[in-house]
Design a protein around this motif. Structure first.
Motif, short mmCIF file in Angstrom:
data_model
loop_
_atom_site.label_atom_id
_atom_site.label_comp_id
_atom_site.label_asym_id
_atom_site.label_seq_id
_atom_site.Cartn_x
_atom_site.Cartn_y
_atom_site.Cartn_z
N VAL A 118 0.84 -1.19 0.00
CA VAL A 118 0.00 0.00 0.00
C VAL A 118 0.88 1.25 0.00
CG1 VAL A 118 -1.74 1.24 1.35
CG2 VAL A 118 -1.79 -1.24 1.23
N SER A 119 0.41 2.34 -0.63
CA SER A 119 1.19 3.56 -0.68
C SER A 119 0.78 4.59 0.37
CB SER A 119 1.07 4.18 -2.08
OG SER A 119 -0.28 4.54 -2.33
N ALA A 120 -0.07 4.21 1.33
CA ALA A 120 -0.46 5.12 2.41
C ALA A 120 0.77 5.47 3.25
CB ALA A 120 -1.53 4.46 3.28
N PRO A 121 0.74 6.61 3.94
CA PRO A 121 1.88 6.96 4.81
C PRO A 121 2.13 5.87 5.84
CG PRO A 121 0.29 8.77 4.71
CD PRO A 121 -0.33 7.60 4.01
N ARG A 122 3.38 5.49 5.98
CA ARG A 122 3.73 4.43 6.92
C ARG A 122 3.87 5.00 8.32
NH1 ARG A 122 8.56 1.30 3.91
NH2 ARG A 122 8.72 0.27 5.93
N PRO A 123 3.27 4.35 9.31
CA PRO A 123 3.43 4.79 10.69
C PRO A 123 4.90 4.75 11.11
CG PRO A 123 1.67 3.19 10.53
CD PRO A 123 2.39 3.19 9.21
N ARG A 128 7.71 4.78 14.53
CA ARG A 128 7.79 4.31 15.92
C ARG A 128 7.23 5.33 16.90
NH1 ARG A 128 11.39 -0.17 17.35
NH2 ARG A 128 12.24 -1.01 15.42
N ALA A 129 7.49 6.60 16.65
CA ALA A 129 7.04 7.66 17.56
C ALA A 129 5.52 7.76 17.65
CB ALA A 129 7.63 9.00 17.13
N ASP A 130 4.81 7.11 16.74
CA ASP A 130 3.34 7.15 16.73
C ASP A 130 2.70 6.21 17.76
OD1 ASP A 130 3.45 8.93 14.57
OD2 ASP A 130 3.36 7.30 13.09
N PHE A 131 3.52 5.41 18.45
CA PHE A 131 2.98 4.38 19.34
C PHE A 131 3.41 4.61 20.78
CE2 PHE A 131 2.80 2.78 15.11
CZ PHE A 131 1.56 2.18 15.06
N ALA A 132 2.54 4.21 21.71
CA ALA A 132 2.73 4.49 23.13
C ALA A 132 3.66 3.50 23.83
CB ALA A 132 1.38 4.50 23.84
N ALA A 184 6.42 -4.64 18.12
CA ALA A 184 5.00 -4.35 17.91
C ALA A 184 4.63 -3.13 18.75
CB ALA A 184 4.15 -5.55 18.30
N GLY A 185 4.34 -2.02 18.06
CA GLY A 185 3.91 -0.81 18.74
C GLY A 185 2.42 -0.87 18.99
N LEU A 186 2.00 -0.43 20.18
CA LEU A 186 0.58 -0.43 20.54
C LEU A 186 0.11 0.98 20.85
CD1 LEU A 186 0.45 -3.42 23.07
CD2 LEU A 186 -0.32 -3.40 20.70
N ARG A 187 -1.12 1.24 20.46
CA ARG A 187 -1.81 2.47 20.86
C ARG A 187 -3.30 2.19 20.81
NH1 ARG A 187 -0.19 5.71 15.39
NH2 ARG A 187 -1.63 4.66 13.99
N PHE A 212 7.18 -3.33 13.40
CA PHE A 212 8.44 -2.75 12.95
C PHE A 212 9.50 -3.84 12.88
CE2 PHE A 212 5.93 0.55 14.77
CZ PHE A 212 6.15 1.65 13.95
N ARG A 213 10.16 -3.93 11.74
CA ARG A 213 11.17 -4.96 11.49
C ARG A 213 12.51 -4.51 12.07
NH1 ARG A 213 14.50 -5.64 6.61
NH2 ARG A 213 15.17 -7.81 6.64
N ASN A 214 13.05 -5.30 12.97
CA ASN A 214 14.36 -5.04 13.56
C ASN A 214 14.43 -3.62 14.10
OD1 ASN A 214 15.24 -7.73 12.97
ND2 ASN A 214 15.46 -7.10 10.83
N ASP A 215 15.36 -2.80 13.62
CA ASP A 215 15.52 -1.43 14.12
C ASP A 215 14.90 -0.37 13.21
OD1 ASP A 215 16.86 -2.27 16.44
OD2 ASP A 215 18.78 -2.32 15.36
N GLU A 216 14.09 -0.78 12.25
CA GLU A 216 13.53 0.18 11.30
C GLU A 216 12.56 1.13 12.00
OE1 GLU A 216 11.99 -2.04 7.97
OE2 GLU A 216 14.01 -2.76 7.44
N ASP A 217 12.53 2.38 11.54
CA ASP A 217 11.66 3.41 12.12
C ASP A 217 10.28 3.45 11.48
OD1 ASP A 217 13.38 4.38 14.11
OD2 ASP A 217 14.43 5.64 12.66
N GLN A 218 10.12 2.90 10.28
CA GLN A 218 8.82 2.87 9.61
C GLN A 218 8.22 1.48 9.74
OE1 GLN A 218 9.80 4.14 5.58
NE2 GLN A 218 8.84 6.11 6.03
#
Length: 147
Positions: A2-7, A9-13, A84-87, A103-109
């Motif tokens: 999908v081409s939607a904006p990727r979340p 890490r900072a988006d998750f609690a 796995a980021g949760l919110r 999130f795969r390994n250390d990736e930010d997106q």
């Protein structure tokens, strides 16, 4: 994909780490799509258990999944370590919408994002019950910022 904006890490609690398994890869050499839902379930229920909000055998009420979805952005595969980021996007009187970023390994997106809507029901009657007290407070602590 999908081409939607990727979340981000900072988006998750909060985050939970989940190790992929050899069996998660499919014939194409990447993680099969059904595994994403298992990771979502593992992250959400693990958090609930750690918070003291779910005892699978004894809780008088628990959340039933009534809606779910997933967007896939990038491949993941064994031996990736998934964060796995949760919110929480919304809390109703008896329902809650969990949003999960994988999130795969250390990736930010996020490589994938999904959601579960749980309706809380009484163990005996299977009728909806209000989300109150410690459970509501814990959910509110994961509310995503509106903006």
């Amino acid at each position: 994909m999908v081409s939607a904006p990727r979340p981000q890490r900072a988006d998750f609690a909060t985050f939970r780490q989940i190790q992929t398994r050899w069996m998660d890869n499919d014939a194409y050499g990447h993680m099969n799509n059904v595994v994403h839902y298992s990771l979502f379930d593992t992250a959400v229920n693990g958090w609930l258990i750690d918070q003291g909000l779910l005892d699978v055998a004894l809780s008088q009420s628990y959340g039933l999944v009534v809606e779910t979805g997933c967007r896939y952005y990038a491949e993941m595969q064994f031996p990736d370590l998934i964060h796995a980021g949760l919110r929480i996007a919304r809390i109703g009187s008896s329902s809650v919408r969990f949003e999960i970023g994988l999130f795969r390994n250390d990736e930010d997106q996020a490589a994938a994002e999904g959601f579960f809507v749980h309706v809380y029901v009484d163990r005996d009657s299977h009728r909806p019950v209000p989300i109150e007290g410690a459970r509501r407070a814990a959910f509110e602590s994961l509310m995503r910022a509106e903006g």
